[in-house]
Structures are given as C-alpha cells and as structure tokens.
Design a protein around this motif. Structure first.
Motif, mmCIF file in Angstrom:
data_model
loop_
_atom_site.group_PDB
_atom_site.id
_atom_site.type_symbol
_atom_site.label_atom_id
_atom_site.label_comp_id
_atom_site.label_asym_id
_atom_site.label_seq_id
_atom_site.Cartn_x
_atom_site.Cartn_y
_atom_site.Cartn_z
ATOM 1 N N ASP A 108 -1.813 -0.594 3.446
ATOM 2 C CA ASP A 108 -2.473 -1.013 2.198
ATOM 3 C C ASP A 108 -1.601 -2.060 1.490
ATOM 4 O OD1 ASP A 108 -4.039 -1.095 -0.151
ATOM 5 O OD2 ASP A 108 -2.801 0.462 -1.074
ATOM 6 N N ARG A 126 -7.044 8.128 -0.886
ATOM 7 C CA ARG A 126 -5.855 8.996 -0.763
ATOM 8 C C ARG A 126 -6.283 10.434 -0.509
ATOM 9 N NH1 ARG A 126 -3.875 6.321 -5.920
ATOM 10 N NH2 ARG A 126 -2.756 4.512 -5.136
ATOM 11 N N ASP A 137 8.263 0.539 2.514
ATOM 12 C CA ASP A 137 8.023 -0.468 1.475
ATOM 13 C C ASP A 137 9.256 -1.369 1.425
ATOM 14 O OD1 ASP A 137 5.854 -0.474 -1.086
ATOM 15 O OD2 ASP A 137 7.697 -1.612 -1.430
ATOM 16 N N ASP A 171 10.772 -4.977 5.266
ATOM 17 C CA ASP A 171 9.596 -5.832 5.232
ATOM 18 C C ASP A 171 8.604 -5.195 6.213
ATOM 19 O OD1 ASP A 171 8.020 -8.416 5.096
ATOM 20 O OD2 ASP A 171 8.495 -8.276 7.231
ATOM 21 N N ALA A 172 7.339 -5.128 5.825
ATOM 22 C CA ALA A 172 6.369 -4.382 6.634
ATOM 23 C C ALA A 172 6.250 -4.947 8.055
ATOM 24 C CB ALA A 172 5.011 -4.405 5.951
HETATM 25 N N1 SAH Z 1 -0.416 1.675 -1.146
HETATM 26 C C1 SAH Z 1 0.022 1.711 -2.502
HETATM 27 C C2 SAH Z 1 -0.126 0.407 -3.252
HETATM 28 C C3 SAH Z 1 0.515 -0.772 -2.587
HETATM 29 S S1 SAH Z 1 1.071 -1.933 -3.723
HETATM 30 C C4 SAH Z 1 -0.669 2.844 -3.250
HETATM 31 O O1 SAH Z 1 -1.486 3.553 -2.686
HETATM 32 O O2 SAH Z 1 -0.411 3.010 -4.433
HETATM 33 C C5 SAH Z 1 1.932 -3.047 -2.730
HETATM 34 C C6 SAH Z 1 3.318 -2.607 -2.309
HETATM 35 O O3 SAH Z 1 3.713 -3.512 -1.276
HETATM 36 C C7 SAH Z 1 4.404 -2.707 -3.379
HETATM 37 O O4 SAH Z 1 5.050 -1.477 -3.482
HETATM 38 C C8 SAH Z 1 5.387 -3.761 -2.838
HETATM 39 O O5 SAH Z 1 6.759 -3.428 -3.071
HETATM 40 C C9 SAH Z 1 5.104 -3.721 -1.359
HETATM 41 N N2 SAH Z 1 5.405 -4.946 -0.607
HETATM 42 C C10 SAH Z 1 5.146 -6.229 -0.953
HETATM 43 N N3 SAH Z 1 5.491 -7.060 0.052
HETATM 44 C C11 SAH Z 1 5.973 -6.294 1.058
HETATM 45 C C12 SAH Z 1 6.453 -6.555 2.375
HETATM 46 N N4 SAH Z 1 6.528 -7.786 2.864
HETATM 47 N N5 SAH Z 1 6.820 -5.509 3.131
HETATM 48 C C13 SAH Z 1 6.755 -4.243 2.669
HETATM 49 N N6 SAH Z 1 6.303 -3.930 1.439
HETATM 50 C C14 SAH Z 1 5.910 -4.935 0.638
#
Ligand code: SAH
Length: 404
Positions: A310, A223, A261, A289-290
C-alpha cells in the motif's frame, strides 16, 4: 468556541466559459481561474460567488472564492439557490454524520466526519479519534464560516477536544487569524498521542505531528479483511506506516508479521500500536526502501502467505503518472515473487490520477509476467466514511489476488 473573529464577506457574480459551465451543470465542484469570463467585483478568500448561466442568466451554483488557488471557486451548492448560513452548515454536517452511522455500530470510534468536496465542504477534512476532533484545512475559504463548522462538528460528534491542522500551502499564503498548525482550539489535550479503536483493534495517532490528521482511516475495511484472512498466516506489510494492516493481521491471529517502511519512526509507531493489543504473533520490523527491501527478501527466498503493498501516492502531478504506473508494475512483480502457493497478494493505490481500471490492469499484467496465475478475489474502494461524489475524489483502490 469562537476561535476566529468575525470576517465580513462579499457576494460576487460570475459567468464561465461554456466548457466549464457544462462541468458545473454536471455537479463538479471545481472552477479554475481561467474558466471565469465575467466577474463583477474582486473577490477575497471566502466570499460567496454565484455562478450564472450564460444563456438565461439563471442560478447554476454557488461557491466560495479562493484567491490563493488555481481552483478559484470551490462550489458548495448546485441547481437551487440557498442561504449559506449557520443552518446550511448544520444541515451538511448532519447529513455527513448520517452517512457514517452504519460504521459507528461497529467497535470503531475513529472516522472521517467530513471528506472535503465529497461532503460539500471542499478543502476541509474532519477526522475523529475517540473524543478528539482533528480539522485539517487546505483552503482559506473556510475562515469566515469556521466557528459554525467547529460548533456543529463538536455537537454532532460529541468531541471534547478540537485540534486544527493547517496545510503547508495555507500557512505560506494569506491570513490565518493567528492559528498555528497543531493548535488545540477547544478543550484540553493531555497527550498528543491519542488512542482509538478500529473494528476492535487499538491504534494511536499523533494528532499534532502525524501525517495529515495523524492516521490513514481510508483503508479501515481493507485492514479488517486482512485481519480476517490472517489467522495462522505469515504476513508482509509493505509501506506499513503506523502498522494499519500489520496490527489487524496480528490481532487476527497471524503467526508472524513483517512491517516494512523507509521510515524508522513509522515502524516504531507500528510496534507501539501492536503492543496496545493482545496477540501471540511475532512482529518484525524492516527499515528499507520498499523496492530494495522486497528484492532482498526475494534473494533470501523468503515467502509469505499474505503480502500487502500500500504505497504513498506516486502521482501527485499529472507529469508523474507514467512513472507511477511503472512503479505499480514493479511492485506487483516484486510482490508476486514473495507470495506462497495459494497465498494472497493485496495491491493498493491512492493516486487519483491512476484510475482503478488502469491500476488493476497493471497489477494483473505484472502478476502474470512473473509466471504466476491468479484468481481475483475482491476489488474494493474507500470505506463508507469516505463517500465519493466527483471523479477526483475517488483515489483509493485495492485488489486481492490469490496466486497459484
Ligand atoms: N499502509 C499504510 C499507509 C501507507 S502511507 C496504512 O495502512 O496506514 C505510506 C508509507 O510509505 C509511509 O509510512 C512512508 O514512510 C512510506 N514510504 C514512502 N516511500 C517509501 C519507500 N520508497 N520505501 C518504503 N516505504 C516508503
């Protein structure tokens, strides 16, 4: 500070299958139930188990008995016998703290003080958020020793409050001595949302209800790097959770940051974390959804100077490994289409089952598959408060690619 009544423990002696014995000799901390060939008496959670060598009957290692887990013995001491008493815990905790000291000279008051097996205490995590210590237990083996652990963690870290978090499986099996997930077991907690600093950037975590202990500390170094790269840039932070990367980017002078997210709640935390800090950039959130969200951004021809992806662990089980690799491939392809010319794509994985070498190979192959070329700028693993002492302990990897 005595939150658990005295628990009497027994001493067990075991011998293992030759294959398992070999692994123990190499210092691996796990003994599976089907590797035990001889055991003198029945064990209870937290009993001390001595592993003896098949040939010479000499001490190989000792650990704690876990009747609720297929990893039946968690080893804590190798080669040389030792008394597992209060001094032993004090020494391990002091050693763990010593390892983190270089991090604590930075403007950071949040760190992982105990990282399970990697600090000789399998199944226990201790995270510090300013003056609040959050202990997460994944195994019943620690209850007989719990008062000592808490005492020495508090003493060395100077924490004023201790919160206990219990894993789901721990809550459904065996005795938990009246503890509940999220109990404040020492000191007071005026607000369950605790504010802390990570390289000078303010964040907050809900230490009672948040994932794991409330926040993910493992990416701190990544980060910071993204923050340093972000001056005057546009940034897309995919799977942003509480905005770890987004907020560092904003504080580093990003013009515009989009946090994506699937969880609206996570994005509200990201917004709140951004607002704790002075910054001039625009912060946009995108609940999606990502995979769908990234495709939508591609369709609208939007591009970013930096794209960070991530995701959560895609391979919690061995059977999910191939599917996980496929998801990493898709994300690398989608991400590559959203990066400006000479922009940076940051790809991370926290699935320990997908090893670093495979993850980077998948990422690189799929960047090229989109017709772009890249320069690999850097490849990183965990920050120093997540030392890795055995194969399965190494879960985090992160690649930085400049796309041409
Ligand atoms: N990058 C973050 C940690 C990621 S944790 C950091 O630096 O702290 C994983 C995240 O992915 C969670 O917030 C969860 O809500 C999200 N997530 C899980 N499945 C997902 C999807 N299909 N699309 C988007 N977000 C998702």
């Amino acid at each position: 500070m005595n939150c658990i009544p005295f628990i009497e423990t027994k001493r067990l002696a075991v011998k293992l299958k030759p294959s398992a014995e070999k692994v123990v000799k190499q210092g691996h901390p796990w003994v599976f139930e089907d590797s035990i060939v001889k055991q003198n008496i029945e064990g209870a959670a937290g009993d001390l188990v001595i592993v003896f060598d098949n040939d010479k009957n000499k001490f190989l290692a000792c650990g704690l008995y876990d009747p609720y887990s297929p990893i039946r013995i968690k080893l804590i001491q190798f080669k040389k016998a030792a008394q597992i008493n209060e001094d032993w815990f004090e020494e391990k905790i002091a050693k763990a703290y010593e390892l983190r000291k270089p991090l604590l000279v930075s403007d950071t008051n949040s760190y992982r003080l105990l990282f399970g097996e990697n600090d000789c205490l399998p199944g226990v995590i201790a995270d510090i958020y300013d003056k609040v210590l959050v202990i997460k237990l994944y195994s019943h083996i620690w209850f007989p020793y719990f008062n000592w652990i808490v005492k020495h963690l508090v003493t060395i870290s100077g924490s004023e409050t201790v919160v206990i978090r219990l894993s789901r499986s721990l809550q459904t099996k065996g005795e938990v001595y009246g503890l509940n997930d999220g109990d404040v077991i020492y000191g007071d907690l005026t607000n369950e949302v605790v504010v802390f600093r990570e390289h000078g950037v303010l964040f907050s975590a809900n230490v009672i209800k948040g994932h794991k202990t409330g926040y993910f500390l493992d990416h701190r170094h990544n980060r910071k790097m993204v923050g340093e790269l972000a001056h005057n840039k546009t940034v897309l932070d995919v799977f942003s959770y509480a905005g770890g990367f987004s907020v560092h980017a904003l504080c580093g002078g990003a013009k515009e940051v989009v946090s994506l997210d699937i969880s609206e709640h996570a994005l509200l935390m990201a917004q709140n974390n951004a607002s704790l800090n002075a910054h001039k950039g625009k912060h946009e959130i995108m609940v999606a959804d990502a995979f769908e969200g990234l495709q939508r951004l591609i369709n609208t021809k939007r591009v970013f100077d930096i794209v960070v992806i991530d995701p959560p662990s895609f391979a919690k089980r061995e059977s999910e490994k191939e599917k996980a690799k496929n998801s990493y491939a898709r994300l690398a392809k989608l991400g590559s289409q959203l990066v400006t010319r000479n922009g940076i794509l940051v790809l991370a994985s926290c699935s320990s089952r997908v090893i670093a070498e495979d993850f980077f190979a998948i990422s690189e192959k799929n960047i090229l598959a989109t017709g772009r070329t890249y320069t690999a700028l850097e490849k990183t693993t965990h920050d120093i408060d997540h030392p890795v002492s055995f194969k399965e302990g190494a879960y985090l990897k992160c690649g930085y690619y400049r796309l041409h």
